[in-house]
Motif scaffolding. Structure first.
Motif, mmCIF file in Angstrom:
data_model
loop_
_atom_site.group_PDB
_atom_site.id
_atom_site.type_symbol
_atom_site.label_atom_id
_atom_site.label_comp_id
_atom_site.label_asym_id
_atom_site.label_seq_id
_atom_site.Cartn_x
_atom_site.Cartn_y
_atom_site.Cartn_z
ATOM 1 N N GLN A 1 0.866 -1.230 -0.121
ATOM 2 C CA GLN A 1 0.005 0.037 -0.061
ATOM 3 C C GLN A 1 0.911 1.325 -0.042
ATOM 4 O O GLN A 1 2.057 1.229 0.820
ATOM 5 N N ARG B 1 0.801 5.778 -0.274
ATOM 6 C CA ARG B 1 0.204 6.920 -0.133
ATOM 7 C C ARG B 1 0.808 8.274 -0.255
ATOM 8 O O ARG B 1 2.050 8.147 0.485
ATOM 9 N N ARG C 1 -0.140 12.176 10.180
ATOM 10 C CA ARG C 1 -1.127 11.483 9.125
ATOM 11 C C ARG C 1 -0.391 10.229 8.755
ATOM 12 O O ARG C 1 -1.130 9.245 8.383
ATOM 13 N N ALA C 2 0.727 10.293 8.201
ATOM 14 C CA ALA C 2 1.759 9.117 7.923
ATOM 15 C C ALA C 2 1.601 8.195 8.871
ATOM 16 O O ALA C 2 1.515 6.903 8.497
ATOM 17 N N ASP D 1 -0.439 7.660 11.250
ATOM 18 C CA ASP D 1 -1.894 6.957 11.340
ATOM 19 C C ASP D 1 -2.161 6.146 10.236
ATOM 20 O O ASP D 1 -2.871 4.887 10.380
ATOM 21 N N TYR D 2 -1.711 6.353 9.127
ATOM 22 C CA TYR D 2 -1.773 5.535 7.881
ATOM 23 C C TYR D 2 -1.282 4.204 8.067
ATOM 24 O O TYR D 2 -1.879 3.267 7.797
ATOM 25 N N SER E 1 -2.819 2.153 10.424
ATOM 26 C CA SER E 1 -4.187 1.591 10.233
ATOM 27 C C SER E 1 -3.719 0.268 9.180
ATOM 28 O O SER E 1 -4.610 -0.705 9.208
#
Length: 129
Positions: A4, A6, A17-18, A20-21, A24
């Motif tokens: 994956q 992003r 944000r990274a 948390d990404y 997840s």
């Protein structure tokens, strides 16, 4: 194997944000805390070295017994582990990555910049022969 990826903007909020990404994607896997710390450090370095107006990419490759985190940035320079003084307020990021990850390094990428990666063995990995 699953992969994956992003992209993130060059902004301080992108560190969380990274993190948390990636969290997840790895969930409550063993070593999740180590992985999150290393993502924070690698992304912070990418922010410092990515030119203004550019984005950086975070890629997660997960196998049954291995997670590899890659941070692709367009910045110059070769990352290196520093030896900061006790009073220095920076320079410990790659020390943490080296201590927490099973392996880490850099590779070239297509276009400007580099890939800085960290690999984490998960339980059940057979010992090296």
């Amino acid at each position: 194997m699953t992969t994956q990826a992003r992209t993130f903007t060059r902004h301080a909020r992108s560190v969380g944000r990274a993190r948390d990404y990636v969290a997840s994607l790895v969930g409550a896997a063993d070593r999740a805390d180590d992985i999150r710390v290393c993502v924070s450090e690698l992304v912070t370095n990418a922010l410092r070295h990515t030119p203004a107006g550019r984005v950086f990419l975070v890629r997660v490759r997960a196998e049954e017994h291995l997670v590899r985190i890659e941070v692709h940035d367009a910045g110059d320079g070769e990352p290196r582990v520093c030896s900061p003084a006790d009073t220095d307020d920076r320079g410990r990021g790659l020390l943490l990555v080296a201590a927490l990850a099973d392996d880490w390094g850099t590779t070239d990428r297509h276009g400007p910049g580099k890939v800085v990666w960290a690999a984490f063995k998960l339980p059940g990995v057979p010992p090296a022969q």
